[in-house]
Design an enzyme around this catalytic site. Structure first.
Site, PDB file in Angstrom:
ATOM      1  CG  HIS A  52      -2.068  -0.952   1.131  1.00  0.00           C
ATOM      2  ND1 HIS A  52      -3.186  -0.895   1.936  1.00  0.00           N
ATOM      3  CD2 HIS A  52      -2.280  -2.001   0.279  1.00  0.00           C
ATOM      4  CE1 HIS A  52      -4.043  -1.844   1.596  1.00  0.00           C
ATOM      5  NE2 HIS A  52      -3.503  -2.541   0.605  1.00  0.00           N
ATOM      6  CD  GLU A  54      -1.922   4.526   3.195  1.00  0.00           C
ATOM      7  OE1 GLU A  54      -1.659   3.654   2.347  1.00  0.00           O
ATOM      8  OE2 GLU A  54      -3.051   4.993   3.361  1.00  0.00           O
ATOM      9  CB  CYS A  82      -6.492  -0.407   5.003  1.00  0.00           C
ATOM     10  SG  CYS A  82      -4.816  -1.061   5.071  1.00  0.00           S
ATOM     11  CB  CYS A  85      -1.996   1.589   6.218  1.00  0.00           C
ATOM     12  SG  CYS A  85      -1.563   0.782   4.665  1.00  0.00           S
TER      13      CYS A  85
HETATM   14  N1  LIG Z   1      -5.176   4.098   2.163  1.00  0.00           N
HETATM   15  C1  LIG Z   1      -5.059   3.092   1.285  1.00  0.00           C
HETATM   16  N2  LIG Z   1      -6.101   2.295   1.101  1.00  0.00           N
HETATM   17  C2  LIG Z   1      -5.944   1.275   0.225  1.00  0.00           C
HETATM   18  N3  LIG Z   1      -6.826   0.342  -0.150  1.00  0.00           N
HETATM   19  C3  LIG Z   1      -6.218  -0.444  -1.042  1.00  0.00           C
HETATM   20  N4  LIG Z   1      -4.954  -0.041  -1.263  1.00  0.00           N
HETATM   21  C4  LIG Z   1      -4.750   1.045  -0.474  1.00  0.00           C
HETATM   22  C5  LIG Z   1      -3.643   1.917  -0.257  1.00  0.00           C
HETATM   23  O1  LIG Z   1      -2.553   1.808  -0.819  1.00  0.00           O
HETATM   24  N5  LIG Z   1      -3.859   2.917   0.645  1.00  0.00           N
END
Ligand SMILES: Nc1nc2[nH]cnc2c(=O)[nH]1
Length: 156
Positions: A52, A54, A82, A85
């Protein structure tokens, strides 16, 4: 740097990612007034479901500082973190996280999000990272529409 400028960097990274066939998420990190990382999501590029925006930005920031803890760091991310993260941002002891679009927006764009607000993840776990919603929300939300123009787009 203002939170808005930091978010603009995250938005630019997100657009770079979209142009490279990645999903529409970008993140930038500032520490002591310096930008130390800016990344986009690379799940498809790296075939890594944890890549992701983040997580990529946290890894880059920790490489830069050569330290796993980023006390006092400010993060701007185009979409609400999410649960994975949010936990990683807590582990890194990030001070504050600004976000634009929401988990509900990502869900509406087709991502199989866990419907668990980042604020709740942090609060339920007793964390102290501050979450600030709605920074450049309309612009961040529009990134999903930009990405939807890519006929080869894939979610997960
Ligand atoms: N904030 C965020 N939500 C996600 N949902 C799926 N991928 C991501 C991502 O990279 N960042």
């Amino acid at each position: 740097m203002t939170p808005e400028s930091l978010m603009q960097l995250a938005i630019e990274k997100c657009r770079t990612g979209i142009a490279l066939g990645q999903t529409p998420f970008g993140c930038a990190i500032e520490l002591n007034g310096q930008v130390i990382a800016a990344s986009h999501n690379t799940v498809w590029q790296t075939i890594d479901i944890t890549a992701h925006a983040e997580i990529n930005a946290l890894r880059e920031a920790c490489r830069q500082t050569q330290h796993p803890l980023l006390e006092g760091a400010i993060v701007a991310t185009t979409c609400e973190p999410c649960p994975m993260c949010a936990a990683a941002l807590h582990w890194a002891r990030v001070e504050k996280v600004y976000f634009g679009a929401t988990i509900a927006d990502a869900g509406a764009a087709g991502f199989s999000e866990l419907d668990l607000p980042a604020e709740k993840v942090i609060a339920a776990g007793g964390g102290s990272t501050i979450l600030v919603p709605n920074l450049l929300r309309d612009e961040c939300q529009a990134l999903f529409a930009e990405w939807k123009q890519d006929e080869k787009r894939r979610h997960y």
